[in-house]
Design an enzyme around this catalytic site. Sequence first.
Site, mmCIF file in Angstrom:
data_model
loop_
_atom_site.group_PDB
_atom_site.id
_atom_site.type_symbol
_atom_site.label_atom_id
_atom_site.label_comp_id
_atom_site.label_asym_id
_atom_site.label_seq_id
_atom_site.Cartn_x
_atom_site.Cartn_y
_atom_site.Cartn_z
ATOM 1 N N SER A 1 -2.647 -5.830 2.258
ATOM 2 C CA SER A 1 -1.895 -6.455 3.347
ATOM 3 C C SER A 1 -1.422 -7.809 2.846
ATOM 4 C CB SER A 1 -2.811 -6.631 4.566
ATOM 5 O OG SER A 1 -2.197 -7.446 5.532
ATOM 6 N N LEU B 1 5.819 0.526 5.182
ATOM 7 C CA LEU B 1 6.403 -0.804 5.432
ATOM 8 C C LEU B 1 7.619 -0.668 6.354
ATOM 9 C CD1 LEU B 1 6.295 -2.173 1.773
ATOM 10 C CD2 LEU B 1 4.963 -3.020 3.728
ATOM 11 N N LYS C 1 9.328 7.806 6.163
ATOM 12 C CA LYS C 1 10.742 8.002 6.470
ATOM 13 C C LYS C 1 11.245 6.786 7.208
ATOM 14 C CE LYS C 1 10.980 8.131 10.338
ATOM 15 N NZ LYS C 1 10.567 7.133 11.393
ATOM 16 N N ALA D 1 0.218 -1.198 8.708
ATOM 17 C CA ALA D 1 1.159 -0.708 9.735
ATOM 18 C C ALA D 1 0.457 0.206 10.734
ATOM 19 C CB ALA D 1 2.287 0.064 9.060
HETATM 20 N N1 LIG Z 1 5.998 9.682 10.151
HETATM 21 C C1 LIG Z 1 5.780 9.184 11.348
HETATM 22 O O1 LIG Z 1 5.293 9.858 12.257
HETATM 23 C C2 LIG Z 1 6.084 7.731 11.606
HETATM 24 C C3 LIG Z 1 5.704 7.161 12.820
HETATM 25 C C4 LIG Z 1 5.914 5.808 13.001
HETATM 26 C C5 LIG Z 1 6.525 5.056 12.009
HETATM 27 N N2 LIG Z 1 6.929 5.644 10.863
HETATM 28 C C6 LIG Z 1 7.561 4.845 9.803
HETATM 29 O O2 LIG Z 1 6.556 4.014 9.248
HETATM 30 C C7 LIG Z 1 7.077 2.732 8.935
HETATM 31 C C8 LIG Z 1 6.236 1.672 9.622
HETATM 32 O O3 LIG Z 1 6.337 1.800 11.011
HETATM 33 P P1 LIG Z 1 5.265 1.122 11.998
HETATM 34 O O4 LIG Z 1 5.812 1.154 13.359
HETATM 35 O O5 LIG Z 1 3.936 1.715 11.756
HETATM 36 O O6 LIG Z 1 5.320 -0.375 11.427
HETATM 37 P P2 LIG Z 1 4.525 -1.675 11.873
HETATM 38 O O7 LIG Z 1 3.340 -1.353 12.701
HETATM 39 O O8 LIG Z 1 5.529 -2.636 12.379
HETATM 40 O O9 LIG Z 1 3.956 -2.196 10.480
HETATM 41 C C9 LIG Z 1 4.728 -2.557 9.386
HETATM 42 C C10 LIG Z 1 3.805 -3.287 8.408
HETATM 43 O O10 LIG Z 1 4.571 -3.735 7.327
HETATM 44 C C11 LIG Z 1 4.043 -4.976 6.847
HETATM 45 N N3 LIG Z 1 5.178 -5.901 6.694
HETATM 46 C C12 LIG Z 1 5.634 -6.402 5.517
HETATM 47 N N4 LIG Z 1 6.683 -7.197 5.713
HETATM 48 C C13 LIG Z 1 6.924 -7.224 7.045
HETATM 49 C C14 LIG Z 1 7.865 -7.892 7.852
HETATM 50 N N5 LIG Z 1 8.814 -8.692 7.338
HETATM 51 N N6 LIG Z 1 7.810 -7.693 9.185
HETATM 52 C C15 LIG Z 1 6.887 -6.889 9.734
HETATM 53 N N7 LIG Z 1 5.943 -6.236 9.004
HETATM 54 C C16 LIG Z 1 5.967 -6.392 7.677
HETATM 55 C C17 LIG Z 1 2.993 -5.459 7.845
HETATM 56 O O11 LIG Z 1 1.723 -5.217 7.249
HETATM 57 P P3 LIG Z 1 0.790 -6.367 6.631
HETATM 58 O O12 LIG Z 1 0.986 -7.562 7.528
HETATM 59 O O13 LIG Z 1 -0.560 -5.779 6.704
HETATM 60 O O14 LIG Z 1 1.233 -6.626 5.244
HETATM 61 C C18 LIG Z 1 3.140 -4.525 9.038
HETATM 62 O O15 LIG Z 1 1.905 -4.187 9.621
HETATM 63 C C19 LIG Z 1 8.545 2.766 9.347
HETATM 64 O O16 LIG Z 1 9.334 3.017 8.222
HETATM 65 C C20 LIG Z 1 8.633 3.920 10.323
HETATM 66 O O17 LIG Z 1 9.898 4.550 10.289
HETATM 67 C C21 LIG Z 1 6.700 6.964 10.645
#
Ligand SMILES: NC(=O)c1ccc[n+]([C@@H]2O[C@H](COP(=O)([O-])OP(=O)(O)OC[C@H]3O[C@@H](n4cnc5c(N)ncnc54)[C@H](OP(=O)(O)O)[C@@H]3O)[C@@H](O)[C@H]2O)c1
Length: 328
Positions: free
Chosen positions: A34, A72, A95, A10
Amino acid sequence: MLRFGILSTAKIGRTTVAPAIQDAENCVVSAIASRDLSRARDMADRFSVPHAFGSYEEMLASDVIDAVYIPLPSSQHVDWTIKAAQAGKHVLCEKPIALKAEDIERLIAARDANKVLICEAFMIAYAPVWKKVRELLADGAIGTLKHVQGAFTYFNRDAENMRNIPELGGGGLPDIGVYLAMASRMATGTEPLRIQATTERDPEFGTDIYSSVKADFGSFDFSFYVATQMANRQVMVFHGTEGFIEVKSPFNADRWGAEEIELTNQKHDVSQIFRFQDSRQYKRQAEAFAGAAQGEKAEVVTLENSLLNQRFIDAIYRASEKGGWEAV
Ligand SMILES: NC(=O)c1ccc[n+]([C@@H]2O[C@H](COP(=O)([O-])OP(=O)(O)OC[C@H]3O[C@@H](n4cnc5c(N)ncnc54)[C@H](OP(=O)(O)O)[C@@H]3O)[C@@H](O)[C@H]2O)c1
């Protein structure tokens, strides 16, 4: 050293949390998993991580990690947290750790049954700026608190983004509303009693894109809005009988501008700016979690705290459906 495995490639893991873990004193990233092995390998190479796995299950079953960090899509947090706990791994999960309070009760049961640590990754709980706000409020720096205001907004209409896909746990309240809920509770040490709210959904995505909320905390009110289709803004203001505290860029100062608190106390003729630079909230989070997982006395966001926060969010949805006041 606590050995982390990261479940997925992610964006938040790649850009922010993996570097923070590598930077921390008491933990390290030992593996990346992944759905696609080559993506796991690429990310592992980039961070000099020794192990890469082509499935999440394989990494959970391995003995090269003690803990997992789960970034995730939000709708998958509960299931993978439970699977990781059952595999005997400590869990730091992004979160919102769940989308409904009853699921956090299941996580508490999984934590206790498997004797592991499970924490929601609320990095703001480790930020020096929020420690300072708590201290100022507790010291009476603005007299008696009467009103809190907050806003967290950004513009994102990308149909491929998790935030705009209901099945992946999209929506403004689960994505950013949770920060306003956590910050208000954390800063004041008080829980909301009842809520009034209106929520607007995107006609195409079906996700909540704008919520305007009034929360009654008993001795003060908290009014805030969150939006995913408005210009970028982050602010929180605590207003009391003698003055007010404005927290600028309260959640992601690293990306949204200067991290600053402005304190004004009219009774004592005080006007003061506190500046925080390079506060490394993600590194502090990793170190606190790793310390606690290794039996040290480190303050972390407990699941009991997450449960109260999620009850706040659940009540906002109920209030916006029913109209009028809704008890939390
Ligand atoms: N604390 C913070 O500052 C912060 C900031 C941003 C986001 N977040 C949280 O972090 C989480 C991820 O956010 P993000 O924007 O980083 O996510 P993202 O880039 O969309 O990545 C999600 C990852 O989950 C995996 N995945 C598994 N099933 C999936 C599906 N059906 N569709 C899409 N991806 C899937 C993929 O990894 P693989 O393909 O490698 O398996 C993908 O790279 C969320 O819960 C968000 O609320 C927190």
